[in-house]
Design an enzyme around this catalytic site. Structure first.
Site, PDB file in Angstrom:
ATOM      1  N   ASP A  35       0.818  -1.219   0.000  1.00  0.00           N
ATOM      2  CA  ASP A  35       0.000   0.000   0.000  1.00  0.00           C
ATOM      3  C   ASP A  35       0.849   1.266   0.000  1.00  0.00           C
ATOM      4  O   ASP A  35       0.354   2.352  -0.291  1.00  0.00           O
ATOM      5  CB  ASP A  35      -0.945   0.004   1.196  1.00  0.00           C
ATOM      6  CG  ASP A  35      -0.221  -0.258   2.509  1.00  0.00           C
ATOM      7  OD1 ASP A  35       0.644   0.548   2.905  1.00  0.00           O
ATOM      8  OD2 ASP A  35      -0.517  -1.302   3.138  1.00  0.00           O
ATOM      9  N   ALA A  47       7.840 -13.046  -0.035  1.00  0.00           N
ATOM     10  CA  ALA A  47       8.950 -12.571   0.786  1.00  0.00           C
ATOM     11  C   ALA A  47       9.890 -13.699   1.189  1.00  0.00           C
ATOM     12  O   ALA A  47      11.119 -13.532   1.213  1.00  0.00           O
ATOM     13  CB  ALA A  47       8.411 -11.857   2.026  1.00  0.00           C
ATOM     14  N   ASP A  83       6.141  -5.735   7.353  1.00  0.00           N
ATOM     15  CA  ASP A  83       4.775  -5.206   7.398  1.00  0.00           C
ATOM     16  C   ASP A  83       3.859  -6.193   6.688  1.00  0.00           C
ATOM     17  O   ASP A  83       3.294  -5.913   5.636  1.00  0.00           O
ATOM     18  CB  ASP A  83       4.733  -3.835   6.726  1.00  0.00           C
ATOM     19  CG  ASP A  83       3.379  -3.156   6.859  1.00  0.00           C
ATOM     20  OD1 ASP A  83       2.600  -3.549   7.750  1.00  0.00           O
ATOM     21  OD2 ASP A  83       3.086  -2.250   6.057  1.00  0.00           O
TER      22      ASP A  83
END
Length: 566
Positions: A347, A402, A422
């Site tokens: 985001d 990730a 995050d």
């Protein structure tokens, strides 16, 4: 007992001394049935009839597995914790299949009409299951009991299929030679082979075609239509002489009603989705996108307050996101921070805070879902909130998982002074590997000497066991930790594994952990940019509050022994 193909069938047979009855070319009498019409010739040869029955077994098995996978996927999406939901659905269905097999014994004397009605019922229940499950969640706030009910019903209907099909295929026989129809072991092998191959095809169609191309609701409805068409066609054509006139019209009426209902639901499914989405998110839904990875919903106006949801879980609210992102980013930026790695955070909010430091030279953002990054670059409300961070030349976005990216991290980008995790809540099963000891070991390997890592670990107050499991896992990976929390959450929606709303269940804090190879100091860089909510006294109070709530004796989570579901 199933009679051999050479034996006369029915109460009017001439007895054991009589020779085999005359068989018209290309036809075979139906054997072993006691229902109306049993003993009537089939419209095709035995070989063709067996092929048609096995083809229907194949189709029904594929449909049955699609129903199972659809329930698991939708339950994981609506309720959370995919391991638990898969276990509930599959164990319940296997049990129910045993019950269905026992109940089917009562229908064997009328196997043809029984199978036709069974498939119509399975198509109606399985095809509508996704709609009803989603409606239950949207308008009544829960779906667990509905999930169990559908698992039981579908399992019972699937379990009743094979006994009836076994009866039908044994009536057909294998060919014109005497004795060929009395091969129960061969019939079982053929039926289960068709069943297992059909299950394989259904299992592959669901994730690679039905789900991405049609979605869960339309995919289930289409599967139901195929199911009822296959079962109804087999009985109404191949075994039509076994049916009384009343049963024939009953089957036609039921199948037409089921197909009409499924077709009507398919036409109205978009309207249903919009209504259900409004029931879940309110009337201000502005963007609703199904990406390859998840459902993304943005509520609010393009120029005003907005909420950003991923798979129904609130990730960003313009009302309080700055409290979370300031607490996540700025304690980790105390010290050298020329190179920064952000795991998740597509985001752009965490990157926004990082790039407020003019001495940051490069930021690498690893985000699984390119659809999220695309919206963060183009949606007016998101761009306004993240400050157009994706236009900053210092930011490099990598669309990758990730965990996999860390395993093969390019040497040219190493090491990093700061790593910011995050990621989705650790209580969400799909994210569990991103909170494992192995993952943190990989992240520690890319840290520069003196580097720091910060991890979002879920709310301490609402799920303390999950939070302290993350902390224990970081320590098991060789990192020293400083737990702290940030308060001031204003939104009522849960950001955790459960898609829920309401003040009684919504968490009121964010649990965070700062980690390094040596015990990190907790503070804020003296020349940090102006912060709206975070101060050093608040940060230290958050650390004291977290330590006061510490749980002792919590074990680390690994890939082979995940502990976040406890």
């Amino acid at each position: 007992m199933i009679q051999p193909a050479s034996a006369p069938a029915g109460p009017d047979s001439a007895g054991p001394s009589a020779g085999p009855p005359h068989r018209p070319a290309g036809r075979v009498p139906v054997q072993g049935g006691r229902g109306p019409g049993a003993g009537q010739p089939l419209p095709v040869s035995p070989r063709t009839a067996r092929f048609l029955v096995l083809a229907v077994v194949f189709l029904c098995a594929a449909c049955g597995l699609v129903y199972e996978l659809e329930l698991v996927a939708l339950a994981s999406y609506l309720i959370g914790d995919s391991v638990t939901q898969a276990s509930v659905v599959l164990s319940t269905m296997v049990f129910a299949m045993g019950v269905g097999s026992l109940l089917a014994k009562r229908l064997r004397c009328r196997a043809a009409v029984g199978f036709g009605m069974l498939e119509a019922g399975l198509a109606a229940v399985g095809g509508s299951s996704a709609l009803v499950l989603y409606a239950s969640f949207a308008w009544f706030g829960g779906a667990r009991y509905v999930l169990v009910a559908f698992s039981l019903a579908i399992g019972i209907l699937i379990g009743a299929e094979i006994p009836l099909l076994m009866t039908l295929i044994q009536r057909i026989g294998r060919g014109p030679d005497p004795g060929e129809g009395d091969d129960a072991s061969g019939d079982v092998a053929d039926l289960f082979a068709a069943d297992y191959v059909g299950a394989l095809v259904g299992g592959l169609l669901f994730p690679f075609f039905l789900l991405p191309m049609l979605g869960q609701l339309t995919g289930a409805l289409l599967t139901g239509a195929v199911n009822t068409a296959a079962g109804g066609s087999l009985v109404l054509w191949l075994f039509r002489r076994e049916l009384t006139r009343r049963n024939r019209w009953l089957l036609i009426g039921v199948n037409v009603a089921v197909l009409a209902s499924l077709a009507t639901a398919t036409v109205l499914v978009d309207d249903f989705e919009r209504a259900a989405r409004r029931a879940v998110y309110g009337d201000r839904v502005r963007v609703a996108v199904q990406t390859d990875a998840q459902e993304v919903v943005i509520t609010g106006s393009a120029s005003g307050p907005m909420d950003f949801f991923l798979d129904g879980r609130l990730r960003v609210s313009s009302r309080d996101e700055y409290r979370y992102h300031e607490a996540l980013v700025h304690p980790a930026m105390r010290g050298k921070h020329a190179r920064v790695l952000i795991l998740g955070g597509g985001d752009g909010m965490a990157a926004r805070e990082v790039l407020r430091y003019p001495d940051v030279r490069s930021v690498t953002l690893v985000e699984l879902d390119p659809g999220v990054v695309r919206l963060a670059r183009t949606d007016p409300a998101l761009v306004a909130l993240n400050g157009g961070v994706h236009r900053d030349p210092r930011l490099t976005v990598v669309n990758a998982d990730a965990f996999g990216w860390l395993r093969s991290a390019p040497l040219g980008g190493l090491p990093y002074d700061v790593v910011i995790s995050d990621l989705p809540d650790p209580g969400i099963t799909a994210a569990t590997k991103l909170y494992s000891q192995e993952f943190y070991g990989l992240a520690a390997d890319v840290l520069a000497p003196g580097g720091r890592m910060v991890v979002h670990a879920g709310p301490i107050g609402a799920r303390p066991h999950v939070y302290w499991t993350v902390e224990a896992t970081l320590r098991a990976a060789g990192l020293a930790t400083r737990p702290y929390r940030a308060t001031g959450r204003l939104s009522d929606f849960s950001a955790g594994p459960d898609r829920s709303s309401g003040n009684s269940r919504a968490p009121r804090d964010w649990g965070l952990i700062l980690a390094a190879r040596t015990r990190p100091g907790l503070g804020i860089e003296p020349d940090a940019p102006h912060l709206r909510s975070l101060t050093v006294p608040l940060l230290l109070e958050g650390a004291r509050s977290a330590e006061a709530a510490r749980l002792r004796g919590v074990g680390a989570s690994t890939l082979v022994h995940p502990r976040y579901g406890q």
